[in-house]
Design a protein around this motif. Structure first.
Motif, PDB file in Angstrom:
ATOM      1  N   HIS A 148       1.717   2.696  29.714  1.00 22.34           N
ATOM      2  CA  HIS A 148       2.944   1.946  29.002  1.00 22.34           C
ATOM      3  C   HIS A 148       3.988   3.189  29.247  1.00 22.34           C
ATOM      4  CE1 HIS A 148       0.607  -1.565  27.667  1.00 22.34           C
ATOM      5  NE2 HIS A 148      -0.364  -0.622  27.583  1.00 22.34           N
ATOM      6  N   ARG A 149       5.044   2.500  29.158  1.00 23.85           N
ATOM      7  CA  ARG A 149       6.197   3.474  29.194  1.00 23.85           C
ATOM      8  C   ARG A 149       6.528   4.132  27.753  1.00 23.85           C
ATOM      9  NH1 ARG A 149      11.806   2.358  31.581  1.00 23.85           N
ATOM     10  NH2 ARG A 149      11.793   4.520  31.062  1.00 23.85           N
ATOM     11  N   GLY A 150       6.088   3.270  27.013  1.00 26.93           N
ATOM     12  CA  GLY A 150       6.342   3.668  25.648  1.00 26.93           C
ATOM     13  C   GLY A 150       4.855   3.534  24.530  1.00 26.93           C
ATOM     14  N   VAL A 151       4.829   4.437  23.590  1.00 25.45           N
ATOM     15  CA  VAL A 151       3.752   4.339  22.588  1.00 25.45           C
ATOM     16  C   VAL A 151       4.592   4.322  21.156  1.00 25.45           C
ATOM     17  CG1 VAL A 151       1.889   5.049  21.781  1.00 25.45           C
ATOM     18  CG2 VAL A 151       2.142   5.252  24.029  1.00 25.45           C
ATOM     19  N   VAL A 152       4.110   3.478  20.485  1.00 26.13           N
ATOM     20  CA  VAL A 152       4.832   3.506  18.865  1.00 26.13           C
ATOM     21  C   VAL A 152       3.825   3.975  17.798  1.00 26.13           C
ATOM     22  CG1 VAL A 152       6.042   2.106  17.099  1.00 26.13           C
ATOM     23  CG2 VAL A 152       6.589   1.731  19.670  1.00 26.13           C
ATOM     24  N   VAL A 153       4.317   4.652  16.934  1.00 29.05           N
ATOM     25  CA  VAL A 153       3.222   5.199  15.763  1.00 29.05           C
ATOM     26  C   VAL A 153       4.214   4.929  14.389  1.00 29.05           C
ATOM     27  CG1 VAL A 153       2.074   6.943  14.701  1.00 29.05           C
ATOM     28  CG2 VAL A 153       2.093   6.881  17.195  1.00 29.05           C
ATOM     29  N   ASP A 154       3.460   3.949  13.574  1.00 24.90           N
ATOM     30  CA  ASP A 154       4.087   3.762  12.367  1.00 24.90           C
ATOM     31  C   ASP A 154       3.465   4.677  11.362  1.00 24.90           C
ATOM     32  OD1 ASP A 154       5.755   1.648  13.399  1.00 24.90           O
ATOM     33  OD2 ASP A 154       4.640  -0.099  12.586  1.00 24.90           O
ATOM     34  N   HIS A 196       0.454   1.901  17.034  1.00 23.84           N
ATOM     35  CA  HIS A 196      -0.675   2.670  16.243  1.00 23.84           C
ATOM     36  C   HIS A 196       0.141   2.992  14.745  1.00 23.84           C
ATOM     37  CE1 HIS A 196      -3.277   3.881  19.713  1.00 23.84           C
ATOM     38  NE2 HIS A 196      -2.165   4.055  20.363  1.00 23.84           N
ATOM     39  N   ARG A 197      -0.795   3.104  13.614  1.00 27.00           N
ATOM     40  CA  ARG A 197      -0.469   3.014  12.355  1.00 27.00           C
ATOM     41  C   ARG A 197      -1.441   4.063  11.801  1.00 27.00           C
ATOM     42  NH1 ARG A 197       0.054  -2.685  13.293  1.00 27.00           N
ATOM     43  NH2 ARG A 197       1.964  -3.297  12.968  1.00 27.00           N
ATOM     44  N   LEU A 198      -0.655   5.136  11.137  1.00 25.80           N
ATOM     45  CA  LEU A 198      -1.330   6.086  10.658  1.00 25.80           C
ATOM     46  C   LEU A 198      -1.845   5.766   9.195  1.00 25.80           C
ATOM     47  CD1 LEU A 198       1.090   9.234  11.164  1.00 25.80           C
ATOM     48  CD2 LEU A 198      -1.095   8.658  12.383  1.00 25.80           C
ATOM     49  N   PRO A 199      -3.204   5.864   8.897  1.00 22.68           N
ATOM     50  CA  PRO A 199      -3.620   5.303   7.796  1.00 22.68           C
ATOM     51  C   PRO A 199      -3.653   5.768   6.516  1.00 22.68           C
ATOM     52  CG  PRO A 199      -5.390   5.832   8.913  1.00 22.68           C
ATOM     53  CD  PRO A 199      -4.097   6.533   9.834  1.00 22.68           C
ATOM     54  N   VAL A 200      -3.083   7.133   6.344  1.00 21.32           N
ATOM     55  CA  VAL A 200      -3.399   8.010   5.296  1.00 21.32           C
ATOM     56  C   VAL A 200      -2.155   8.705   4.884  1.00 21.32           C
ATOM     57  CG1 VAL A 200      -4.567  10.022   4.325  1.00 21.32           C
ATOM     58  CG2 VAL A 200      -5.867   8.317   5.739  1.00 21.32           C
ATOM     59  N   SER A 201      -1.664   8.636   3.515  1.00 19.43           N
ATOM     60  CA  SER A 201      -0.623   9.387   3.197  1.00 19.43           C
ATOM     61  C   SER A 201      -1.298  10.689   2.489  1.00 19.43           C
ATOM     62  CB  SER A 201       0.186   8.489   2.233  1.00 19.43           C
ATOM     63  OG  SER A 201       1.121   9.518   1.452  1.00 19.43           O
ATOM     64  N   TRP A 202      -0.795  11.759   3.079  1.00 22.45           N
ATOM     65  CA  TRP A 202      -1.495  12.905   2.344  1.00 22.45           C
ATOM     66  C   TRP A 202      -0.343  13.603   1.316  1.00 22.45           C
ATOM     67  CZ3 TRP A 202      -6.094  13.731   3.845  1.00 22.45           C
ATOM     68  CH2 TRP A 202      -6.584  13.239   5.253  1.00 22.45           C
ATOM     69  N   ARG A 203       0.804  12.849   1.041  1.00 18.65           N
ATOM     70  CA  ARG A 203       1.646  13.368   0.189  1.00 18.65           C
ATOM     71  C   ARG A 203       1.402  12.614  -1.214  1.00 18.65           C
ATOM     72  NH1 ARG A 203       6.902  11.089   1.496  1.00 18.65           N
ATOM     73  NH2 ARG A 203       7.262  12.804   2.905  1.00 18.65           N
ATOM     74  N   LEU A 204       1.364  11.345  -1.181  1.00 22.05           N
ATOM     75  CA  LEU A 204       1.348  10.421  -2.315  1.00 22.05           C
ATOM     76  C   LEU A 204      -0.010  10.556  -2.913  1.00 22.05           C
ATOM     77  CD1 LEU A 204       3.313   7.387  -1.007  1.00 22.05           C
ATOM     78  CD2 LEU A 204       3.971   8.832  -2.945  1.00 22.05           C
ATOM     79  N   PRO A 205      -0.182  10.968  -4.137  1.00 28.00           N
ATOM     80  CA  PRO A 205      -1.402  10.843  -4.757  1.00 28.00           C
ATOM     81  C   PRO A 205      -2.080   9.473  -5.002  1.00 28.00           C
ATOM     82  CG  PRO A 205       0.268  10.888  -6.365  1.00 28.00           C
ATOM     83  CD  PRO A 205       0.923  10.793  -4.968  1.00 28.00           C
ATOM     84  N   ALA A 206      -3.355   9.604  -5.515  1.00 28.38           N
ATOM     85  CA  ALA A 206      -4.321   8.384  -5.488  1.00 28.38           C
ATOM     86  C   ALA A 206      -3.267   7.236  -6.510  1.00 28.38           C
ATOM     87  CB  ALA A 206      -5.680   8.434  -6.069  1.00 28.38           C
ATOM     88  N   PHE A 218      -1.960   1.446   3.460  1.00 29.25           N
ATOM     89  CA  PHE A 218      -2.487   2.868   3.637  1.00 29.25           C
ATOM     90  C   PHE A 218      -3.273   3.397   2.278  1.00 29.25           C
ATOM     91  CE2 PHE A 218       1.816   3.167   2.244  1.00 29.25           C
ATOM     92  CZ  PHE A 218       1.780   4.337   1.071  1.00 29.25           C
ATOM     93  N   ARG A 219      -3.785   4.370   2.628  1.00 29.51           N
ATOM     94  CA  ARG A 219      -4.521   5.045   1.220  1.00 29.51           C
ATOM     95  C   ARG A 219      -4.099   6.406   1.288  1.00 29.51           C
ATOM     96  NH1 ARG A 219     -10.725   6.243   2.366  1.00 29.51           N
ATOM     97  NH2 ARG A 219     -10.548   6.535   4.670  1.00 29.51           N
ATOM     98  N   SER A 220      -4.249   7.056   0.050  1.00 30.78           N
ATOM     99  CA  SER A 220      -4.030   8.338  -0.296  1.00 30.78           C
ATOM    100  C   SER A 220      -5.187   9.332   0.304  1.00 30.78           C
ATOM    101  CB  SER A 220      -3.989   8.454  -1.806  1.00 30.78           C
ATOM    102  OG  SER A 220      -3.645   9.948  -2.024  1.00 30.78           O
TER     103      SER A 220
END
Length: 432
Positions: free
Chosen positions: A28-34, A206-216, A232-234
Motif C-alpha cells: 500500500h502507498r500508505g499506512v494509517v495508525v490511530d 491500525h489502532r493503538l490499544p493502550v494509553s500509557w498516560r491515562l490512569p485506570a 482503548f484501555r489503560s
C-alpha cells in the motif's frame, strides 16, 4: 479452556509489530495508525523512523508545529543517536537545546543545506516550500491536525507514507470562510487522514490499544466519551497511579483535590450564573486549586508534584491570560494554556475550566468534542474540572442546530453527547 487476556504491553507490541510489518512488506502507498491519548504515538514515529533509516530508506518526517519537530529530534537522538538528522527550518530559526543536543543533527533552511541525512524533518508549512527531491518514505505525525490541502502540497515529495495521529483530538481550523468547499471529498478543512481514507478506502488502518498516560480511573471515561467505537484501555491498573497530599484539607478546594486524588476526577462547581467569558471567579478558582495542590505538598507514586507537572487548560486565550495573572508566586511555573497548545503534552495534575461554564449558548466551538477531549486527557494522575452549575440544562436547552450537509461524513461522537458523558461521570464522583 478460556484464553487469558493479553497484558497491555503485549497487546500494544502486537499492534506496533503489525504496523512495522506493513511498512516493511506491504504494497500500500500508505499506512494509517490511530492513537488514543498517551498511547505511544511519538514512540512509534521514532521507532519507525529508526528502522526505515537503518534499512537504508531515506525518509522525511512531517510534523505540524516547531515544538513537535524539536521534540521528535530529541527522541530520535535518544533512540538512534548514530542516525544523521536534517532539521528544515526558517532562516531565522534558533535551534533549541533539544536540537543542539542531538549528536548528528544539522539545521538548514533548504534541503541542500542539510547534506544527505537519513531523516529530514520539518513542519508541514516548511515542507510546502520544498519543490525538489523525492523520498521513498514519509512519516506524517499528528496527521489528524493536518489540513488536507497541506497534505496535497507535500504529497509530491514522497512515494509511501505512515500517517499517525489521534482521531479524538481537535480538528484542523481556519480563520477564513470555508463553506464553499463543504461536502467536497477534498474539502481542505477535513483532516489529512479523513481525505486520504475517502479516496483510498483500502489503506490498512491500525489502532493503538493502550494509553500509557491515562490512569485506570480515566481511560474508561475518556474512551466512552470520545472513542465510543474503537476504545482503548489503560496501561496501568487500579492503584498503580497515586496522588496524595501531605497537609490536611482546610477548605472546599482542598476537598475537591482530595476527591480527585482518591478517584482521579474532581468537580469544583460554582453557583449557576451567566458570566462574561473571562469569569473572574472561575479563573480564580482554577489558580487557587493549582496553588493549593502545590502548597499541600502533593506527591504522586513517583515524585513530588512540582509546578512544571501541573497544567490549567481553558478554551480561550483571554481566559488563560486571566488565570495566569491570578496565579500566586509559588505557582508561577504552572502551565496555563488553551486546548490547542496543550495538545500532545502531559502532566500529573490538570485543572480544566469547562468550555461551557457560565455561557448562555452552546456554540459549535464550545461543543467541539476534540476540545474537551484534549482538556480532559492530559493527566497521568488526576483531573479537576471547574464549572458553573447548569451546563447539563444548557445542553438540553440547546440541541445541535448545525446545518446538515450532503456528502459530509458524520463525526462521532458529537460534542453534545461527549459533554453529557463527562458531566455525568463528574456528577457521580461528586455525589459519592
Amino acid at each position: 479452556m478460556a484464553t487469558l487476556p493479553l497484558s497491555p504491553s503485549v497487546e500494544a507490541d502486537q499492534v506496533v509489530g503489525a504496523v512495522l510489518a506493513d511498512l516493511a512488506t506491504g504494497d500500500h502507498r500508505g499506512v494509517v495508525v490511530d492513537s488514543p491519548p498517551g498511547a505511544g504515538k511519538s514512540t512509534l514515529v521514532v521507532r519507525a523512523a529508526g528502522e526505515l533509516a537503518a534499512a537504508g530508506e531515506p525518509l522525511m518526517i512531517v510534523a505540524q508545529t516547531n515544538e513537535q519537530v524539536d521534540d521528535l529530534i530529541d527522541r530520535l537522538g535518544a533512540r538512534s543517536p548514530e542516525t544523521p538528522v536534517g532539521r528544515l527550518s526558517a532562516v531565522d530559526y534558533a535551534p533549541s537545546d533539544r536540537v543542539r543536543d542531538h549528536p548528528r543533527c544539522r539545521v538548514g533552511a533548504k534541503v541542500t543545506d542539510l547534506g544527505s541525512p537519513a531523516v529530514t524533518i520539518g513542519t508541514a508549512a516548511k515542507w510546502a516550500t520544498v519543490t525538489e527531491g523525492l523520498w521513498p518514505w514519509a512519516i506524517v505525525d499528528e496527521a489528524y491536525q493536518m489540513r488536507s490541502d497541506a497534505l496535497l502540497r507535500v504529497a509530491p515529495r514522497f512515494a509511501r507514507a505512515l500517517f499517525v495521529g489521534d482521531p479524538g483530538q481537535l480538528d484542523p481550523f481556519s480563520t477564513v470562510d470555508v463553506d464553499r468547499w463543504t461536502g467536497l471529498s477534498w474539502d481542505p478543512m477535513q483532516s489529512a487522514v479523513a481525505v486520504l481514507l475517502r479516496h483510498n478506502p483500502d489503506l490498512p488502518v491500525h489502532r493503538l490499544p493502550v494509553s500509557w498516560r491515562l490512569p485506570a480511573s480515566a481511560a474508561p471515561v475518556v474512551a466512552e466519551a470520545f472513542y465510543p467505537f474503537t476504545g482503548f484501555r489503560s496501561g496501568t491498573g487500579p492503584g498503580d497511579r497515586t496522588l496524595s497530599f501531605t497537609r490536611p484539607a482546610s477548605s472546599p478546594l482542598d476537598e475537591v483535590l482530595d476527591t480527585a486524588a482518591a478517584t482521579g476526577w474532581g468537580l469544583h462547581e460554582l453557583p449557576a450564573r451567566f458570566t462574561v467569558r473571562t469569569d473572574a471567579e472561575a479563573a480564580a478558582a482554577c489558580a487557587q486549586l493549582a496553588a493549593r495542590a502545590l502548597s499541600r505538598d502533593g506527591h504522586t507514586e513517583a515524585a513530588p508534584v512540582t509546578p512544571a507537572r501541573v497544567a490549567i487548560g481553558a478554551a480561550h486565550r483571554d481566559q488563560a491570560a486571566t488565570i495566569r495573572a491570578l496565579l500566586p508566586p509559588e505557582a508561577a511555573g504552572v502551565t496555563v494554556d488553551t486546548a490547542n497548545r496543550l495538545q500532545g503534552r502531559e502532566y500529573d495534575l490538570t485543572i480544566v475550566l469547562h468550555p461551557l461554564s457560565g455561557r448562555q449558548d452552546a456554540t459549535a466551538f464550545h461543543l467541539e468534542s476534540g476540545r474537551l477531549c484534549v482538556l480532559t486527557s492530559r493527566h497521568r494522575n488526576a483531573c479537576v474540572v471547574v464549572a458553573r452549575a447548569g451546563i447539563a440544562d444548557l445542553l438540553d436547552a440547546h440541541p445541535s442546530t448545525e446545518p446538515v450537509h450532503l456528502n459530509v461524513p458524520v463525526k462521532f461522537p458529537d460534542g453534545w453527547e461527549a459533554n453529557q458523558a463527562i458531566l455525568a461521570h463528574l456528577a457521580a464522583v461528586a455525589r459519592a
